[in-house]
Enzyme design. Structure first.
Site, PDB file in Angstrom:
ATOM      1  N   THR A 190     -10.334  -0.617  -6.784  1.00 13.38           N
ATOM      2  CA  THR A 190      -9.150   0.137  -6.410  1.00 13.38           C
ATOM      3  C   THR A 190      -9.054   1.331  -7.347  1.00 13.38           C
ATOM      4  OG1 THR A 190      -6.743   0.054  -6.307  1.00 13.38           O
ATOM      5  CG2 THR A 190      -7.783  -1.545  -7.745  1.00 13.38           C
ATOM      6  N   GLU A 337      -4.293  -5.427  -4.692  1.00 13.77           N
ATOM      7  CA  GLU A 337      -4.145  -6.545  -5.627  1.00 13.77           C
ATOM      8  C   GLU A 337      -3.510  -7.770  -4.976  1.00 13.77           C
ATOM      9  OE1 GLU A 337      -3.430  -3.440  -6.165  1.00 13.77           O
ATOM     10  OE2 GLU A 337      -4.258  -2.793  -8.099  1.00 13.77           O
ATOM     11  N   LYS A 448      13.073  12.197 -10.697  1.00 14.01           N
ATOM     12  CA  LYS A 448      14.271  12.112 -11.536  1.00 14.01           C
ATOM     13  C   LYS A 448      14.796  13.526 -11.763  1.00 14.01           C
ATOM     14  CE  LYS A 448      11.638   8.369 -12.839  1.00 14.01           C
ATOM     15  NZ  LYS A 448      10.162   8.314 -12.809  1.00 14.01           N
TER      16      LYS A 448
END
Lengths: 555, 555
Positions: A190, A337, A448
């Protein structure tokens, strides 16, 4: 585990029955021996043939010296050969390495050395890559050629055998051993946003349990979109990508017809959909987008085709386009995963009569957990479970019988993945009162800005509803005053190529500010109109590259 | 295993995930919290309530001193309380003993002492039995009352608590421990033809895997008769009998509605079928026969009801009667020792349009193996697999993840069950070219006459086709000249009570001799017309008793 595959040739006692991939074949071969496996428009054979060929492949590899615990790599398009490898290689106790052919040659080299591949099954199309990296491959002893036509390709790779010849010469019965169900069966890599690819691996037990859990989730819940034995299955997710999400194993245990499309070309995919009467598929949004917007798609009846979308969130615009074509589209969620399936946005029988908008609400949700999966959405700081109010965000953490045990030879990164007995997905989601999860962002992709958290995924779903928008990616870019500010990269639909502007998008978004769907700080300051958006090797929006391009001054 | 239940309070590592019954509850509680559990016409509550009550029961039992490894017995009719016990007792690490309430008091005493029951949950109807055997119960410390109405029954059994009061007082959250998936979860007793009842036991792992395999077999195969989440489930197989064949666990993981009928009374069963709109059930042939022939059944719409028949072969006559009422009837096969499901006579989607006779052929077959089950039909002497020709008989031997490990405290009998790594079922069957098994007899019930093997089951199926026959049992009786000769015991339909004769049955069977279906030696010499046929405690024809009665000169 690593290389210590514990093998016993006999069961420890009469009644023990380790969960092994070979058991998935017991029943379909008996009750559906004449069911078909189809490869493009060039080959079709039966489950009986499949079983004989799995036996032949196991015999051939074993006689070449492949032993339990050895790793055998495959570089191929999606094919019957890959399906045979899914079974034969783990069933002899060896480990199947599904090589991600979309990685750079350097990354492929890294993964093949890291996985310690001993034998490589390589499609003729990838011989140039193997030839280039061959001097640096440290563990490979044998190369086996996979090819389409009669010609032998010109190459300097020392080929020990050609797959079809090898199978023809091998015996069609093999005494598959019994061994510890925790033996490693598969591995693949991955690619994170930083550092080298990481090796994920799964045991026989995990793959069998994932198959059972997924099969129940796909077939046991009343409603449209179900996958059952009479369906005709064509994956459009690469087989190197988490075993095509494990669905080929499910299709096999159900005895369904399989269709493998090879390399993804819209014309071939559409042809197979028609001629083989495919009823069930799964893919990332970009692939479905490519199919639906290809010129040939207009003339193909797609009504009743069931498609699970995974890999990225299903954009509402794409879901609508699919529903209008009669496609039973819905979301599946998981990670490399997690083997991968964790949730499915199951459309339940009582929802069938809902209007388009409510249907879209459900089908684009992240979904309901699959049986046996224990999912928790918890506050990032307090780690307390969030209320099921469809609003409060938290991180998805999970326990299930099929989560990777960690990254191969990377104990430190493995520890980061697990915390308090739970696998931390890094996905931010809420849960509605009906139990459906909705991912709002990646923990790392949340923007943010001025003390507020803005979901880049949510902004993408709003912008995708503009009539001129074909694709969109939103990223946070550094801002001195606000910390970060959202930026949208947009691909216009062909008819709007020259007319779409940032201003029209901005004013389109204003209505969502007016109705309170998003705060006024959430509206991007910058819209970048582009021809295409950078994608990762598995077709996801590559936000790392997008940010890099923006930093380099693409606008 | 026996008493050595290995318990660990923490997972051996972060990623381990033992298969435990508690995991079946993770998803339905989330996605179907308001789904109903119904008990007769007296109670209904939701899955959310079920989960709270499971927690309360676990809390209450624990505070009474029940510890992991202890055995808790239940004597109850089929109820929500039983369902709660299916989960709560194993989930605290204790062992659930489902007491067969149809055994004689002496046999019940034997099983309760043999299983070492510590706590007993007993329905008021069975207090007299407990009272009678109480002086001889060696291990029981605590009795808990289960009752229907507000009155306290008069009894001298020292009752420590009443179930509902106990649950009300207990806390509704319990921290269910993690432990070894091989820990014993349930036990019950099977009554053979000779000797004492034998204790069969199953682990958490086995019950979870049986649930998954059964769920896929019931829902994943296209065709009528499927069991999915929108079905409404009512078992009519006692919950003490192999956990009602494990279907309550499947219904729970699918989040389906459950309906429990208590004691089996045709009027109540028919009422619940109507008012609760039951769509899926399972039972032995005699129960369905009782329901269909009860006077009230004429006025009830049974169209679309899906019924699996197990425990005994499905007689063709009963299958026809059911099909004519629109019931989707088919066979399931298994044993107490196999958890139980091994095969299902799945009616596949391409068979839906077949005519009645071909449908009956399929529906009365023993069936196709359930996913993960490895079934072999092998010659009794050579142990070689028989050809799939629909004719050649052999013994069914099996491997599967959910076979009992043996009989509790009976190592010698356990060894008889297993041979060469396979469980020997003692059933004689053939396999047709489509993979469907057909049991022709029990190894011990085959009638050996003049060097020929005659199947008692096959004769029963022929005789059941006579218009006047309601029920039939065929046994072999000793014969000096031929070794054995078949004898048929027949219950006539009410309208033929006074007219049915052995001669008319004999001449009816002649046509099967004429068309070669059976040899002339296969026709019974003796037909005994009776009002009822002796049955075992679980409703099967009791051939041991029939032979005994015949020997005592019943005719």
């Amino acid at each position: 585990m690593d290389k210590q595959v514990r093998l016993v040739t006999q069961s420890p006692s009469a009644y023990s029955y380790p969960l092994l991939l070979k058991q998935l074949l017991h029943t379909p071969i008996i009750y559906n021996p004449d069911q078909e496996i189809v490869y493009r428009d060039s080959l079709r054979y039966t489950y009986k043939d499949l079983y004989a060929r799995i036996n032949r492949l196991a015999s051939a590899l074993t006689s070449m010296g492949v032993k339990p615990g050895d790793t055998v790599a495959v570089l191929d398009w999606d094919s019957h050969r890959y399906l045979e490898s899914f079974f034969a290689i783990p069933m002899i106790g060896a480990v199947l390495h599904t090589v991600n052919i979309r990685l750079s040659p350097e990354q492929i080299l890294f993964t093949m050395n890291h996985a310690e591949d001993k034998v490589v099954l390589v499609h003729e199309d990838f011989l140039p890559i193997i030839d280039a990296i061959r001097p640096h491959l440290k563990t490979v002893e044998t190369y086996i050629l996979l090819k389409e036509g009669p010609e032998k390709p010109a190459t300097s790779v020392p080929l020990a055998a050609e797959y079809e010849e090898m199978l023809t010469q091998a015996v069609d019965s093999f005494d598959f051993p019994e061994f510890d169900e925790n033996a490693k069966a598969t591995t693949f890599y991955t690619t994170g946003t930083t550092g080298d690819p990481k090796g994920v691996y799964y045991s026989h037990r995990q793959l069998v349990l994932h198959t059972l859990g997924m099969a129940i989730s796909l077939s046991g819940f009343s409603g449209p979109g179900r996958f059952q034995s009479a369906d005709i299955y064509m994956p459009i997710t690469p087989m190197f990508h988490v075993h095509a999400w494990g669905v080929p194993f499910v299709a096999t245990v159900l005895g369904a017809k399989h269709v493998y499309p090879g390399r993804y070309e819209p014309a071939m995919l559409l042809k197979l959909l028609q001629t083989e009467k495919v009823t069930f598929s799964h893919c990332v949004p970009t692939i479905l987008h490519m199919i639906l917007t290809s010129p040939a798609a207009k003339d193909v009846d797609l009504n009743g085709w069931k498609v699970i979308i995974g890999g990225s969130a299903l954009p509402r615009g794409l879901a609508k386009l699919a529903l209008e074509r009669g496609i039973q589209i819905y979301t599946g969620y998981g990670m490399s995963e997690t083997c991968p399936l964790l949730t499915l946005a199951t459309v339940q029988s009582h929802m069938v009569d809902w209007d388009m908008e409510r249907q879209l609400d459900i089908r684009t949700k992240t979904g309901l957990p699959v049986p046996l999966v224990n999912i928790r959405v918890q506050d990032v700081v307090s780690e307390k479970e969030v209320p099921k109010d469809g609003r409060t965000p938290g991180e998805i953490v999970v326990r299930a019988p099929w989560l990777t045990q960690g990254y191969f030879k990377e104990p430190e990164k493995s520890e980061e993945l697990w915390g308090g007995g739970w696998l931390h997905t890094g996905d931010i989601a809420n849960v509605d009162p009906s139990g459906y999860l909705q991912i709002t962002d990646r923990l790392k992709d949340v923007i943010k800005t001025g003390g507020e958290w803005i979901s880049s995924l949510y902004l993408e779903s709003l912008i995708s509803q503009h009539e001129a928008v074909s694709e969109v990616a939103v990223v946070g870019i550094p801002d001195e005053k606000w910390g970060e500010r959202p930026l949208a990269m947009v691909v216009p639909k062909p008819d709007f190529k020259d007319t779409l502007s940032g201003d029209s998008l901005k004013s389109f978004l204003q209505k969502f500010v007016d109705d309170g769907s998003v705060s006024k700080w959430g509206i991007p300051d910058n819209f970048v109109i582009v021809d295409q958006i950078p994608k990762t090797s598995v077709g996801k929006l590559d936000k790392k590259v997008i940010k890099k391009r923006v930093a380099e001054g693409i606008k």
